[in-house]
Design a protein around this motif. Structure first.
Motif, mmCIF file in Angstrom:
data_model
loop_
_atom_site.group_PDB
_atom_site.id
_atom_site.type_symbol
_atom_site.label_atom_id
_atom_site.label_comp_id
_atom_site.label_asym_id
_atom_site.label_seq_id
_atom_site.Cartn_x
_atom_site.Cartn_y
_atom_site.Cartn_z
ATOM 1 N N ILE A 173 0.776 -1.238 0.000
ATOM 2 C CA ILE A 173 0.000 0.000 0.000
ATOM 3 C C ILE A 173 0.816 1.302 0.000
ATOM 4 O O ILE A 173 0.432 2.252 -0.693
ATOM 5 N N PRO A 174 1.931 1.431 0.744
ATOM 6 C CA PRO A 174 2.588 2.745 0.821
ATOM 7 C C PRO A 174 2.941 3.368 -0.522
ATOM 8 O O PRO A 174 2.711 4.572 -0.734
ATOM 9 N N VAL A 175 3.491 2.593 -1.449
ATOM 10 C CA VAL A 175 3.881 3.154 -2.739
ATOM 11 C C VAL A 175 2.652 3.596 -3.526
ATOM 12 O O VAL A 175 2.616 4.693 -4.103
ATOM 13 N N GLN A 176 1.610 2.753 -3.556
ATOM 14 C CA GLN A 176 0.396 3.107 -4.283
ATOM 15 C C GLN A 176 -0.260 4.365 -3.720
ATOM 16 O O GLN A 176 -0.768 5.203 -4.455
ATOM 17 N N THR A 177 -0.225 4.502 -2.404
ATOM 18 C CA THR A 177 -0.814 5.689 -1.769
ATOM 19 C C THR A 177 -0.086 6.953 -2.207
ATOM 20 O O THR A 177 -0.712 7.979 -2.526
ATOM 21 N N LYS A 178 1.243 6.903 -2.249
ATOM 22 C CA LYS A 178 2.033 8.065 -2.673
ATOM 23 C C LYS A 178 1.835 8.356 -4.158
ATOM 24 O O LYS A 178 1.807 9.524 -4.570
ATOM 25 N N MET A 179 1.725 7.311 -4.956
ATOM 26 C CA MET A 179 1.445 7.515 -6.383
ATOM 27 C C MET A 179 0.121 8.251 -6.562
ATOM 28 O O MET A 179 0.002 9.180 -7.362
ATOM 29 N N MET A 180 -0.867 7.847 -5.791
ATOM 30 C CA MET A 180 -2.187 8.460 -5.877
ATOM 31 C C MET A 180 -2.138 9.933 -5.471
ATOM 32 O O MET A 180 -2.740 10.797 -6.134
ATOM 33 N N LYS A 181 -1.425 10.245 -4.423
ATOM 34 C CA LYS A 181 -1.333 11.627 -3.961
ATOM 35 C C LYS A 181 -0.609 12.519 -4.961
ATOM 36 O O LYS A 181 -0.899 13.716 -5.069
ATOM 37 N N ALA A 182 0.344 11.949 -5.701
ATOM 38 C CA ALA A 182 1.111 12.724 -6.672
ATOM 39 C C ALA A 182 0.362 12.937 -7.982
ATOM 40 O O ALA A 182 0.752 13.774 -8.799
ATOM 41 N N ALA A 183 -0.731 12.176 -8.198
ATOM 42 C CA ALA A 183 -1.415 12.173 -9.486
ATOM 43 C C ALA A 183 -2.631 13.089 -9.515
ATOM 44 O O ALA A 183 -3.323 13.268 -8.513
ATOM 45 N N ASP A 184 -2.891 13.643 -10.696
ATOM 46 C CA ASP A 184 -4.109 14.423 -10.894
ATOM 47 C C ASP A 184 -5.343 13.531 -10.826
ATOM 48 O O ASP A 184 -6.399 13.952 -10.348
ATOM 49 N N CYS A 185 -5.221 12.323 -11.347
ATOM 50 C CA CYS A 185 -6.346 11.396 -11.274
ATOM 51 C C CYS A 185 -5.835 9.964 -11.206
ATOM 52 O O CYS A 185 -4.729 9.659 -11.659
ATOM 53 N N THR A 186 -6.656 9.108 -10.631
ATOM 54 C CA THR A 186 -6.327 7.692 -10.500
ATOM 55 C C THR A 186 -7.344 6.868 -11.267
ATOM 56 O O THR A 186 -8.557 7.030 -11.081
ATOM 57 N N ILE A 187 -6.844 6.017 -12.134
ATOM 58 C CA ILE A 187 -7.691 5.132 -12.927
ATOM 59 C C ILE A 187 -7.377 3.694 -12.536
ATOM 60 O O ILE A 187 -6.227 3.253 -12.615
ATOM 61 N N ALA A 188 -8.389 2.972 -12.089
ATOM 62 C CA ALA A 188 -8.212 1.568 -11.722
ATOM 63 C C ALA A 188 -8.328 0.701 -12.975
ATOM 64 O O ALA A 188 -9.277 0.848 -13.744
ATOM 65 N N ILE A 189 -7.340 -0.163 -13.192
ATOM 66 C CA ILE A 189 -7.386 -1.121 -14.304
ATOM 67 C C ILE A 189 -7.501 -2.505 -13.669
ATOM 68 O O ILE A 189 -6.542 -3.072 -13.194
ATOM 69 N N VAL A 190 -8.705 -3.030 -13.680
ATOM 70 C CA VAL A 190 -9.043 -4.198 -12.857
ATOM 71 C C VAL A 190 -9.926 -5.158 -13.643
ATOM 72 O O VAL A 190 -10.960 -4.747 -14.174
ATOM 73 N N ASP A 191 -9.545 -6.430 -13.711
ATOM 74 C CA ASP A 191 -10.406 -7.387 -14.400
ATOM 75 C C ASP A 191 -11.637 -7.684 -13.544
ATOM 76 O O ASP A 191 -11.650 -7.487 -12.330
ATOM 77 N N SER A 192 -12.683 -8.168 -14.199
ATOM 78 C CA SER A 192 -13.994 -8.273 -13.552
ATOM 79 C C SER A 192 -14.046 -9.276 -12.407
ATOM 80 O O SER A 192 -14.951 -9.207 -11.574
ATOM 81 N N SER A 193 -13.081 -10.197 -12.327
ATOM 82 C CA SER A 193 -13.088 -11.158 -11.215
ATOM 83 C C SER A 193 -12.818 -10.487 -9.874
ATOM 84 O O SER A 193 -13.096 -11.057 -8.820
ATOM 85 N N LYS A 194 -12.280 -9.253 -9.908
ATOM 86 C CA LYS A 194 -11.956 -8.540 -8.672
ATOM 87 C C LYS A 194 -13.022 -7.521 -8.271
ATOM 88 O O LYS A 194 -12.913 -6.898 -7.211
ATOM 89 N N LEU A 195 -14.030 -7.350 -9.095
ATOM 90 C CA LEU A 195 -15.085 -6.386 -8.786
ATOM 91 C C LEU A 195 -15.987 -6.942 -7.692
ATOM 92 O O LEU A 195 -16.423 -8.095 -7.746
ATOM 93 N N GLY A 196 -16.241 -6.121 -6.682
ATOM 94 C CA GLY A 196 -17.055 -6.569 -5.555
ATOM 95 C C GLY A 196 -16.293 -7.390 -4.541
ATOM 96 O O GLY A 196 -16.871 -7.851 -3.552
ATOM 97 N N VAL A 197 -14.995 -7.556 -4.763
ATOM 98 C CA VAL A 197 -14.153 -8.339 -3.847
ATOM 99 C C VAL A 197 -13.531 -7.410 -2.808
ATOM 100 O O VAL A 197 -13.001 -6.348 -3.140
ATOM 101 N N ASN A 198 -13.578 -7.826 -1.547
ATOM 102 C CA ASN A 198 -12.958 -7.068 -0.463
ATOM 103 C C ASN A 198 -11.797 -7.877 0.118
ATOM 104 O O ASN A 198 -12.011 -8.891 0.765
ATOM 105 N N SER A 199 -10.565 -7.436 -0.149
ATOM 106 C CA SER A 199 -9.389 -8.118 0.377
ATOM 107 C C SER A 199 -9.077 -7.628 1.791
ATOM 108 O O SER A 199 -9.833 -6.859 2.379
ATOM 109 N N LEU A 200 -7.935 -8.047 2.305
ATOM 110 C CA LEU A 200 -7.635 -7.867 3.726
ATOM 111 C C LEU A 200 -7.446 -6.415 4.148
ATOM 112 O O LEU A 200 -7.998 -5.970 5.151
ATOM 113 N N VAL A 201 -6.651 -5.644 3.375
ATOM 114 C CA VAL A 201 -6.218 -4.318 3.821
ATOM 115 C C VAL A 201 -6.804 -3.231 2.927
ATOM 116 O O VAL A 201 -6.664 -3.278 1.702
ATOM 117 N N ARG A 202 -7.447 -2.253 3.531
ATOM 118 C CA ARG A 202 -8.075 -1.165 2.767
ATOM 119 C C ARG A 202 -7.071 -0.068 2.484
ATOM 120 O O ARG A 202 -6.385 0.426 3.377
#
Length: 262
Positions: free
Chosen positions: A194-223
């Motif tokens: 998470i730490p690197v992704q969080t910093k990438m998000m803060k540095a960016a004007d916008c965040t686009i999730a590229i996610v295959d449909s098997s992960k939609l509606g899935v809740n993993s361990l760490v938010r």
């Protein structure tokens, strides 16, 4: 035919054969490819089968999905759908921009789509796999975060890998994840992702999730963050109409990568 009836047909076939194909299921059940994909996704989420290219395979009895899958293992999963997503996501990038790519397998496929398309593009990444893919690519200036290398992720993780993002501006961060839902937002299997992704998000004007449909509606361990932090979602045709409606109602622009010949 009711969904429960289709599920039974699919599972009965898997009792007879180790693999079932989408085309065969469409003919057998007189239904569309989208319906079959949605059925297979539902059964996979229940742990009853594993989706593969063009169909699904039986999961051995007594086996269960591990809590963590390495980068190498994830590279073998949902490959065709991820390729479709990458081909659609690259259309959102313009020459002269700075894009951040994390260490996900869909991000690696997007990196491959970047090659030969741009005259001037800057790519920032913590992924060794992406670094190797883009090293020397014409028209691409490559910035690598450095940090503590994790072999099972083929990436640089830890707080050290995130230090560069306080010094740079990013136009688009393409985020990959283990799970994304309207309720829980973006979630991961492990804390150290998470730490690197969080910093990438803060540095960016916008965040686009590229996610295959098997992960939609899935809740993993760490938010990592709430759904309000995601500007857009690029996914495959396996997304259901209800899932799309829920994401769009939450303010996420949904882009569905069209199906291509397998």
């Amino acid at each position: 035919m009711l969904s429960e009836q289709r599920y039974k047909i699919i599972m009965d076939l898997l009792e007879q054969e180790p693999i079932v194909k989408n085309n065969a299921l469409c003919k057998l059940m007189s239904t569309t490819r989208e319906t079959v994909r949605r059925d297979l996704m539902t059964l996979e989420e229940k742990g009853l089968l594993k989706r593969i290219r063009g169909g699904a395979m039986k999961i051995a009895k007594g086996s269960a999905p591990s809590a963590y899958e390495s980068f190498h293992e994830r590279k073998q999963s949902q490959v065709v759908y991820k390729e479709h997503i990458a081909k659609e996501a690259v259309k959102l990038i313009q020459d002269g921009q700075v894009v951040a790519l994390d260490s996900g397998t869909t991000a690696l496929l997007l990196a491959r789509e970047l090659k030969g398309r741009f005259r001037s593009l800057t790519v920032v990444t913590n992924s060794l796999a992406i670094t190797n893919e883009l090293a020397g690519a014409s028209g691409i200036e490559l910035i690598v975060t450095g940090g503590v290398y994790k072999e099972d992720e083929e990436a640089f993780l830890s707080d050290f890998a995130s230090l560069i993002f306080s010094k740079i501006h990013v136009d688009i961060f393409f985020l990959t994840t283990c799970g994304i839902s309207v309720e829980a937002g973006v979630t991961y299997q492990r804390m150290d992702e998470i730490p690197v992704q969080t910093k990438m998000m803060k540095a960016a004007d916008c965040t686009i999730a590229i996610v295959d449909s098997s992960k939609l509606g899935v809740n993993s361990l760490v938010r990592m963050c709430g759904i309000e932090s995601i500007a857009a979602l690029v996914t495959d045709v396996g997304i259901s109409a209800e899932q799309r409606r829920r994401f769009e109602k939450a303010g996420v622009h949904v882009v569905v990568a069209p199906e291509r010949s397998e």
